[in-house]
Every structure is written in C-alpha cells, then in structure tokens.
Design an enzyme around this catalytic site. Structure first.
Site, PDB file in Angstrom:
ATOM      1  N   SER A 148      23.401  74.786  36.664  1.00  0.00           N
ATOM      2  CA  SER A 148      24.177  74.944  37.894  1.00  0.00           C
ATOM      3  C   SER A 148      25.438  74.128  37.713  1.00  0.00           C
ATOM      4  O   SER A 148      25.460  73.185  36.913  1.00  0.00           O
ATOM      5  CB  SER A 148      23.372  74.399  39.083  1.00  0.00           C
ATOM      6  OG  SER A 148      24.205  74.255  40.220  1.00  0.00           O
ATOM      7  N   TYR A 161      17.799  68.115  43.088  1.00  0.00           N
ATOM      8  CA  TYR A 161      18.308  69.347  42.468  1.00  0.00           C
ATOM      9  C   TYR A 161      19.354  69.018  41.409  1.00  0.00           C
ATOM     10  O   TYR A 161      19.297  69.523  40.275  1.00  0.00           O
ATOM     11  CB  TYR A 161      18.904  70.244  43.558  1.00  0.00           C
ATOM     12  CG  TYR A 161      19.361  71.595  43.063  1.00  0.00           C
ATOM     13  CD1 TYR A 161      18.440  72.605  42.800  1.00  0.00           C
ATOM     14  CD2 TYR A 161      20.711  71.865  42.856  1.00  0.00           C
ATOM     15  CE1 TYR A 161      18.859  73.855  42.348  1.00  0.00           C
ATOM     16  CE2 TYR A 161      21.136  73.106  42.406  1.00  0.00           C
ATOM     17  CZ  TYR A 161      20.207  74.105  42.155  1.00  0.00           C
ATOM     18  OH  TYR A 161      20.621  75.334  41.700  1.00  0.00           O
TER      19      TYR A 161
HETATM   20  N1  LIG Z   1      22.082  80.620  44.377  1.00  0.00           N
HETATM   21  C1  LIG Z   1      22.905  79.681  43.932  1.00  0.00           C
HETATM   22  O1  LIG Z   1      23.900  79.313  44.565  1.00  0.00           O
HETATM   23  C2  LIG Z   1      22.654  79.062  42.589  1.00  0.00           C
HETATM   24  C3  LIG Z   1      23.697  78.335  42.012  1.00  0.00           C
HETATM   25  C4  LIG Z   1      23.480  77.751  40.776  1.00  0.00           C
HETATM   26  C5  LIG Z   1      22.250  77.879  40.150  1.00  0.00           C
HETATM   27  N2  LIG Z   1      21.261  78.603  40.751  1.00  0.00           N
HETATM   28  C6  LIG Z   1      19.989  78.718  40.045  1.00  0.00           C
HETATM   29  O2  LIG Z   1      19.730  80.070  39.799  1.00  0.00           O
HETATM   30  C7  LIG Z   1      18.322  80.291  39.738  1.00  0.00           C
HETATM   31  C8  LIG Z   1      17.933  81.429  40.666  1.00  0.00           C
HETATM   32  O3  LIG Z   1      18.305  81.059  41.976  1.00  0.00           O
HETATM   33  P1  LIG Z   1      18.431  82.108  43.182  1.00  0.00           P
HETATM   34  O4  LIG Z   1      19.553  81.650  44.016  1.00  0.00           O
HETATM   35  O5  LIG Z   1      18.401  83.480  42.666  1.00  0.00           O
HETATM   36  O6  LIG Z   1      17.090  81.738  43.977  1.00  0.00           O
HETATM   37  P2  LIG Z   1      15.943  82.657  44.619  1.00  0.00           P
HETATM   38  O7  LIG Z   1      15.199  81.740  45.519  1.00  0.00           O
HETATM   39  O8  LIG Z   1      16.514  83.903  45.169  1.00  0.00           O
HETATM   40  O9  LIG Z   1      15.065  83.015  43.357  1.00  0.00           O
HETATM   41  C9  LIG Z   1      14.309  82.030  42.683  1.00  0.00           C
HETATM   42  C10 LIG Z   1      13.250  82.724  41.863  1.00  0.00           C
HETATM   43  O10 LIG Z   1      12.430  81.730  41.235  1.00  0.00           O
HETATM   44  C11 LIG Z   1      11.076  82.026  41.525  1.00  0.00           C
HETATM   45  N3  LIG Z   1      10.285  80.798  41.584  1.00  0.00           N
HETATM   46  C12 LIG Z   1      10.371  79.814  42.520  1.00  0.00           C
HETATM   47  N4  LIG Z   1       9.453  78.869  42.283  1.00  0.00           N
HETATM   48  C13 LIG Z   1       8.771  79.255  41.182  1.00  0.00           C
HETATM   49  C14 LIG Z   1       7.701  78.696  40.443  1.00  0.00           C
HETATM   50  N5  LIG Z   1       7.109  77.541  40.801  1.00  0.00           N
HETATM   51  N6  LIG Z   1       7.242  79.361  39.346  1.00  0.00           N
HETATM   52  C15 LIG Z   1       7.804  80.533  38.976  1.00  0.00           C
HETATM   53  N7  LIG Z   1       8.809  81.128  39.633  1.00  0.00           N
HETATM   54  C16 LIG Z   1       9.293  80.485  40.730  1.00  0.00           C
HETATM   55  C17 LIG Z   1      11.102  82.702  42.889  1.00  0.00           C
HETATM   56  O11 LIG Z   1       9.923  83.396  43.159  1.00  0.00           O
HETATM   57  C18 LIG Z   1      12.327  83.581  42.732  1.00  0.00           C
HETATM   58  O12 LIG Z   1      12.016  84.759  42.046  1.00  0.00           O
HETATM   59  C19 LIG Z   1      17.677  78.944  40.096  1.00  0.00           C
HETATM   60  O13 LIG Z   1      17.342  78.267  38.907  1.00  0.00           O
HETATM   61  C20 LIG Z   1      18.791  78.225  40.835  1.00  0.00           C
HETATM   62  O14 LIG Z   1      18.668  76.832  40.778  1.00  0.00           O
HETATM   63  C21 LIG Z   1      21.435  79.199  41.962  1.00  0.00           C
END
Ligand SMILES: NC(=O)c1ccc[n+]([C@@H]2O[C@H](COP(=O)([O-])OP(=O)(O)OC[C@H]3O[C@@H](n4cnc5c(N)ncnc54)[C@H](O)[C@@H]3O)[C@@H](O)[C@H]2O)c1
Length: 256
Positions: A148, A161
C-alpha cells in the site's frame, strides 16, 4: 521485436482474496492477459467467487475457486495444493488478501494488532514460502504482493495497517534477494486509496474524502482496475529484470 510481452498466455495464477474489491479485478485482469486462475476466498464467502469465475470462464480461461483462511498454515497448505493440482502448477502468486481495522493508536487492542499483522504479513509470508517451494523445482515464477502507499508513508488511524504494509515492502526485498537464484521475481504494488468495500466507509465521510483527494495530485481516488495494470506488468515477461521493487499506484500522493 523490442517490446517485451505483457501477456500471460498459458500461465497459472493464484490470486488471494479474489471475491471482492481489488482482488476481483486482479483475477479477471490476469485472465484477460491469458492466464488460468485459482481464486481464493474465506470459506464463508466462497459464493462471492461465482461471478469472478464466470467472467474468467467467459474469457476462455480456467477458473478454480479455492477456500483460504490466512494465516492458518493448514489452510494455506491445502489451498496451494488444491490450486497447483487443478491448474498443473503455479507460475504466478498474487498475495492480495488483506484487512484494515482503522483505529486511533490509543484504542488498538492486542487482538486488533494481531489480526491485522497476522493476515497482512504472516499470511502473506507463508503463502509465498509454500508457493515458492513449488516454483523452485518448476524453474521459477513471479510473486506480486499487495502492499500500500501506507507501507511507505503514514496515515491516521492505521498504526497496525501501516506497520503491516511497511513489513510487506521490506519482506518483498528480502524474498527477492533470497529467491533471485531460483528465478523467482518478488515485487509489490502500493496503491493509494482505492474504492472498494474495505474503504467504502472512509469515502462515505465527506471530510475524509476531501482530505484524501487533497493529497492525490492526480485528483481522484483509485478504482480496482487502476491496480490491475501494475500487477499484470510485474507478473509478465516485461518485468523479468525487476525484483524487490514496490510499484506505487498512488496518483502522486508520495511525490508531494
Ligand atoms: N482499497 C484500498 O484503498 C487499498 C489501498 C491499498 C492497498 N489495499 C490492499 O489491497 C488488498 C485488497 O483490498 P480491498 O480494498 O480489495 O479489500 P476487500 O475487503 O474488498 O477485499 C479483501 C479480500 O481479502 C479477503 N480476506 C480478508 N481476510 C482474509 C483472511 N483472513 N484470509 C483470506 N482472505 C481474507 C476478503 O475475503 C476479500 O476477498 C488488501 O491487501 C489491502 O490492504 C487496498
């Protein structure tokens, strides 16, 4: 031919957390680039993979839904084995699954801390280790970790985080060094705030939304598709000499 290929034709990919948000876009993007895809979800959310697998199938690629609960080691082993058997190996691992529990540092409990670090860092490490053990005898592969921008800068209410994602950035360097001799490239992607279920509540708050937009020189928050190009590039032959790197997809946030 000077331009190296960004296609993934015939590659076998494992994408974690593919039923939602960024992971869903990544799984489909990998298939659009030509790869077959094992897509993971938490056991209780397996139904969310149905539309993803349908989209991948419509692209003429193989889709394999696989349950995964990070950081449970038995679940990781079962997931990697199932995916590898169904696809005939794993060439590309996208460690996308992750969680965030936005809390003031003064309010974070031990359980909050462990939960975020366990899923985002410990889970990602053991997924990488288990898949690397298969990639090594197969001659190599590509691992792309979801970090991130909050792995390189701080942001309020994200102590656990930010610590976890900074861990992903530096873990990516270590794994890149150790596994370079096995022809495994290990890189990461560092998105800015992307509109997904994880961030919906942040964007629903007009004050927070304004604060975020003011920090993004390109003037908009991201969509999951914005992350897909970076991940497909790092997974492709075009990035064969790139390893240990975190590619920021941050609209210029960290350039300020
Ligand atoms: N959305 C943002 O702004 C953003 C920014 C930077 C990084 N990210 C990173 O991108 C990735 C995806 O985020 P997102 O926004 O799509 O979130 P989201 O909540 O939409 O998706 C997260 C996914 O991870 C799965 N997950 C959660 N806990 C889990 C576990 N214990 N075991 C296995 N799977 C698990 C969920 O079921 C889901 O499919 C994450 O690593 C997040 O930190 C997101």
């Amino acid at each position: 031919m000077v331009l190296p290929s960004m296609r993934l034709d015939g590659k076998k990919t494992l994408v974690t957390g593919a039923g939602s948000g960024i992971g869903r876009a990544l799984a489909v993007a990998m298939a659009e680039a030509g790869a077959d895809c094992a897509a993971t979800e938490l056991p209780e959310q397996m139904h969310t993979l149905d539309p993803v697998c349908e989209q991948i199938g419509n692209l003429g690629r193989k889709a394999v839904p696989v349950p995964l609960t990070l950081p449970d080691i038995d679940s990781i082993d079962q997931c990697v084995q199932t995916a590898a058997e169904a696809l005939g190996g794993i060439d590309i691992l996208v460690n996308n699954a992750g969680i965030n529990l936005p809390r003031e540092a003064l309010e974070i409990t031990e359980a909050d801390w462990d939960n975020v670090l366990d899923v985002n860092l410990k889970g990602l490490f053991f997924m990488s280790q288990r898949v690397a053990r298969l990639m090594i005898p197969a001659g190599g592969g590509k691992i792309v970790n979801m970090a991130s921008q909050n792995g390189v800068v701080g942001y309020y209410r994200r102590a656990a985080y930010c610590a976890s994602k900074a861990g992903v950035v530096n873990l990516t360097r270590v794994l890149a060094l150790e596994w370079a001799r096995h022809r495994i490239n290990v890189n990461a992607v560092g998105p800015t705030f992307i509109l997904t279920p994880l961030t919906q509540s942040t964007f629903d708050d007009p004050e927070l939304r304004q604060d975020l937009l003011a920090r993004i020189p390109l003037g908009r928050v991201g969509q999951p598709e914005d992350v897909a190009g970076a991940v497909v590039y790092l997974a492709s032959p075009a990035a064969d000499l790139v390893t240990g790197h975190t590619l920021l997809v941050d609209g210029g946030w960290t350039a300020l």
